[in-house]
Design an enzyme around this catalytic site. Structure first.
Site, short mmCIF file in Angstrom:
data_model
loop_
_atom_site.label_atom_id
_atom_site.label_comp_id
_atom_site.label_asym_id
_atom_site.label_seq_id
_atom_site.Cartn_x
_atom_site.Cartn_y
_atom_site.Cartn_z
N GLY A 134 0.82 -1.22 0.00
CA GLY A 134 0.00 0.00 0.00
C GLY A 134 0.85 1.26 0.00
O GLY A 134 2.09 1.21 0.04
N TYR A 135 0.15 2.38 -0.04
CA TYR A 135 0.82 3.69 -0.19
C TYR A 135 1.80 3.98 0.96
O TYR A 135 3.00 4.19 0.73
CB TYR A 135 -0.28 4.75 -0.27
CG TYR A 135 0.16 6.19 -0.22
CD1 TYR A 135 1.23 6.65 -1.01
CD2 TYR A 135 -0.52 7.10 0.58
CE1 TYR A 135 1.59 7.99 -0.98
CE2 TYR A 135 -0.16 8.44 0.62
CZ TYR A 135 0.90 8.87 -0.15
OH TYR A 135 1.26 10.20 -0.12
N PHE B 240 -0.40 -2.05 8.93
CA PHE B 240 -1.01 -1.03 8.07
C PHE B 240 -2.31 -1.52 7.45
O PHE B 240 -3.17 -0.71 7.10
CB PHE B 240 -0.09 -0.70 6.88
CG PHE B 240 1.16 0.04 7.20
CD1 PHE B 240 1.15 1.41 7.39
CD2 PHE B 240 2.38 -0.62 7.26
CE1 PHE B 240 2.31 2.11 7.64
CE2 PHE B 240 3.56 0.08 7.51
CZ PHE B 240 3.53 1.45 7.70
N SER C 193 -5.26 7.16 13.31
CA SER C 193 -5.57 8.29 12.45
C SER C 193 -6.05 9.46 13.29
O SER C 193 -6.67 9.26 14.35
CB SER C 193 -6.68 7.87 11.47
OG SER C 193 -7.28 9.00 10.89
N ALA C 194 -5.82 10.65 12.78
CA ALA C 194 -6.37 11.84 13.42
C ALA C 194 -7.89 11.79 13.47
O ALA C 194 -8.51 12.55 14.21
CB ALA C 194 -5.92 13.09 12.66
N THR C 195 -8.47 10.89 12.70
CA THR C 195 -9.92 10.75 12.71
C THR C 195 -10.43 10.40 14.11
O THR C 195 -11.59 10.66 14.42
CB THR C 195 -10.39 9.72 11.66
OG1 THR C 195 -11.78 9.86 11.47
CG2 THR C 195 -10.11 8.29 12.10
N TYR D 56 -15.42 3.96 9.69
CA TYR D 56 -13.96 3.89 9.53
C TYR D 56 -13.27 4.41 10.79
O TYR D 56 -12.40 3.73 11.36
CB TYR D 56 -13.51 4.70 8.30
CG TYR D 56 -12.05 5.04 8.32
CD1 TYR D 56 -11.09 4.06 8.08
CD2 TYR D 56 -11.60 6.34 8.60
CE1 TYR D 56 -9.74 4.36 8.15
CE2 TYR D 56 -10.27 6.65 8.66
CZ TYR D 56 -9.34 5.66 8.43
OH TYR D 56 -8.00 5.96 8.49
N LYS E 278 -10.78 2.56 13.90
CA LYS E 278 -9.47 3.01 14.41
C LYS E 278 -9.53 3.17 15.93
O LYS E 278 -8.61 2.78 16.64
CB LYS E 278 -9.05 4.32 13.73
CG LYS E 278 -8.70 4.16 12.26
CD LYS E 278 -7.50 3.24 12.08
CE LYS E 278 -7.25 2.87 10.62
NZ LYS E 278 -6.18 1.87 10.44
N PHE F 223 -1.98 12.34 10.41
CA PHE F 223 -2.80 13.42 9.89
C PHE F 223 -3.02 13.17 8.39
O PHE F 223 -3.52 12.10 8.04
CB PHE F 223 -2.23 14.78 10.33
CG PHE F 223 -2.66 15.05 11.77
CD1 PHE F 223 -2.18 14.26 12.82
CD2 PHE F 223 -3.64 15.98 12.06
CE1 PHE F 223 -2.64 14.41 14.12
CE2 PHE F 223 -4.11 16.15 13.36
CZ PHE F 223 -3.62 15.36 14.39
N ARG G 290 -6.05 21.54 6.74
CA ARG G 290 -5.57 20.23 7.21
C ARG G 290 -4.06 20.26 7.39
O ARG G 290 -3.37 21.11 6.84
CB ARG G 290 -5.91 19.13 6.19
CG ARG G 290 -7.39 18.90 5.97
CD ARG G 290 -8.06 18.26 7.18
NE ARG G 290 -9.47 17.98 6.90
CZ ARG G 290 -10.46 18.86 7.04
NH1 ARG G 290 -10.21 20.11 7.44
NH2 ARG G 290 -11.71 18.52 6.76
N1 UFG Z 1 -11.41 18.43 -0.50
C1 UFG Z 1 -11.91 19.19 -1.54
N2 UFG Z 1 -12.08 18.58 -2.75
C2 UFG Z 1 -11.78 17.26 -2.96
C3 UFG Z 1 -11.28 16.50 -1.88
C4 UFG Z 1 -11.10 17.11 -0.67
O1 UFG Z 1 -12.19 20.37 -1.39
O2 UFG Z 1 -11.98 16.77 -4.09
C5 UFG Z 1 -11.18 19.09 0.79
C6 UFG Z 1 -11.96 18.51 1.95
O3 UFG Z 1 -13.25 19.08 2.01
C7 UFG Z 1 -11.06 18.85 3.12
C8 UFG Z 1 -9.65 18.76 2.52
O4 UFG Z 1 -9.81 18.89 1.13
O5 UFG Z 1 -11.27 20.16 3.55
C9 UFG Z 1 -8.93 17.46 2.81
O6 UFG Z 1 -9.76 16.37 2.41
P1 UFG Z 1 -9.19 14.88 2.33
O7 UFG Z 1 -10.31 14.00 1.88
O8 UFG Z 1 -7.93 14.84 1.54
O9 UFG Z 1 -8.76 14.57 3.83
P2 UFG Z 1 -9.67 14.52 5.15
O10 UFG Z 1 -8.99 15.44 6.12
O11 UFG Z 1 -11.10 14.70 4.91
O12 UFG Z 1 -9.52 12.98 5.51
C10 UFG Z 1 -8.37 12.49 6.11
C11 UFG Z 1 -8.19 11.00 5.82
C12 UFG Z 1 -9.28 10.21 6.46
C13 UFG Z 1 -9.46 10.59 7.89
C14 UFG Z 1 -9.65 12.09 8.04
C15 UFG Z 1 -9.78 12.55 9.45
O13 UFG Z 1 -8.19 10.77 4.44
O14 UFG Z 1 -8.89 8.85 6.42
O15 UFG Z 1 -8.51 12.74 7.46
O16 UFG Z 1 -8.60 12.28 10.14
F1 UFG Z 1 -10.56 9.97 8.41
#
Ligand code: UFG
Length: 342
Positions: A11-12, A85, A129-131, A153, A157, A182, A235
């Site tokens: 994986g990544y 992982f 995860s920060a989740t 999900y 975690k 994060f 983020r």
């Molecule tokens: N976003 C957009 N457009 C997109 C995708 C994302 O505007 O096409 C925005 C989202 O709204 C957010 C930011 O970009 O504001 C980051 O979004 P991501 O989906 O990349 O990341 P998240 O912070 O939502 O999610 C990550 C992990 C999850 C985890 C979450 C909380 O991918 O596994 O953090 O820890 F659950």
């Protein structure tokens, strides 16, 4: 040097960690079912690292596949620790198929711990995860912030952390590094491995990368009325190679200190969606077109780490900045526009 078993190895995050472990002198055994990764990763690891990957194809819920990994480890003096992982990780999918998440993420962790016990191995690094912080009450987020899940999900975690903490309480041989990631982004500096999502990317940077390479027309920015400086979500993006090095630091901590550890792995710096799109545009030499769209359900305004404890405990901190994340992602995306199978 110690031998480490990586689950979800192709994986990544794991593939980058595999290289960081080899650089640090560890022997590595990998196991993966390829449910969300490609066997081509092994060729790339061979090419970048100049080593022969020791690998078992199998699912972590299959005890016999895990036993084969521990057997393979005997040539290196035996597996000393596991980095777990392997897990499903898409928030939206987890709401549609919660039982799959419980089965894979909780069942997988249980199976890995049972195999470890069979083979007398008690040091484990858990991909959290920060989740687990849910909607943060205050920023930056420290490790003792309240924990809550907002989707299946995240619940897996949190349950994974709780299961391991209970195990530690019952049997003092267990030591666990709980690593709360994060937002991992970027790719190895060689451009030969990186993130290769199947279908439409859920996460921001892989989506932006596909816009940059011309596979998608524009970025949909989910919400521009958040309580952040430019209204878009903030983020804590962390370069996957910094994250990989965090795993090496955690293994050293477990071996040297003989105790458990809970740490945030982030940079401590928050960037907005527009910050990231702009930085990516500079890295690829072409502006990323954006279209404002409604908020995505479940998203929070801002989420970034206090990474102080990771530095104090393990001497680790992220070294790479937003520009490195974008430049390295672009090198991977532009030379592998269709991912590993392309
Ligand atoms: N976003 C957009 N457009 C997109 C995708 C994302 O505007 O096409 C925005 C989202 O709204 C957010 C930011 O970009 O504001 C980051 O979004 P991501 O989906 O990349 O990341 P998240 O912070 O939502 O999610 C990550 C992990 C999850 C985890 C979450 C909380 O991918 O596994 O953090 O820890 F659950």
């Amino acid at each position: 040097m110690a031998c480490i078993l990586l689950t979800g190895a192709t994986g990544y995050i794991a593939s980058h960690t595999w290289l960081a472990l080899k650089d640090a002198g560890y022997d590595v055994i990998g196991v993966d079912s390829y449910v969300n990764s490609s066997p081509i990763v092994l060729n790339r690891l061979r090419e970048i690292g100049g080593f022969e990957p020791q690998f078992v194809q199998g699912d972590v819920r299959d005890a016999s596949a895990l036993d084969r990994c521990f057997e393979l480890g005997k040539q290196f003096g035996g597996v000393r620790a596991v980095i777990h992982f392997a897990a499903l990780k898409a928030v939206g999918e987890s709401v549609e198929r919660p039982l799959d998440y419980f089965e894979n993420n909780i069942g997988g962790l249980l199976s890995v711990c049972q195999a470890m016990k069979r083979h007398g191995v008690y040091d484990v690094v858990f991909s959290s995860s920060a989740t687990v912080y849910g909607k943060p009450e205050s920023l930056p987020i420290t490790e003792n912030a309240p924990l809550r899940a907002t989707n299946p999900y995240g619940q897996t975690k949190l349950m994974g952390e709780e299961m391991l903490r209970e195990l530690e309480r019952c049997d003092a041989r267990w030591h666990v590094a709980y690593l709360r990631y994060f937002n991992p982004v970027g790719a190895h500096a060689s451009g030969r491995i990186g993130e290769d999502p199947r279908g439409v990317p859920n996460n921001l940077m892989p989506y932006v990368a596909q816009v940059a390479v011309g596979k998608r027309e524009h970025l949909n920015v989910f919400g521009n009325d958040y309580d952040t400086p430019d209204g878009t979500g903030v983020r804590d993006y962390i370069h996957v190679c910094d994250l990989a090095e965090g795993h090496v630091a955690a293994l050293r901590y477990l071996a040297d200190k003989g105790q458990s550890l809970t740490v945030n792995l982030g940079t401590g710096q928050g960037y907005s969606v527009l910050d990231l799109a702009r930085a990516y545009g500079q890295a690829c030499g072409r502006e990323i077109p954006v279209v404002f769209a409604p908020r995505r359900p479940g998203d929070v305004d801002a989420c970034y780490a206090d990474p102080t404890h990771a530095f104090n405990a393990m001497g680790w901190k992220a070294r790479r900045g937003l520009n490195d994340m974008c430049v390295d992602s672009w090198r991977w995306q532009s030379t592998n526009p269709n991912g590993f199978e392309g």
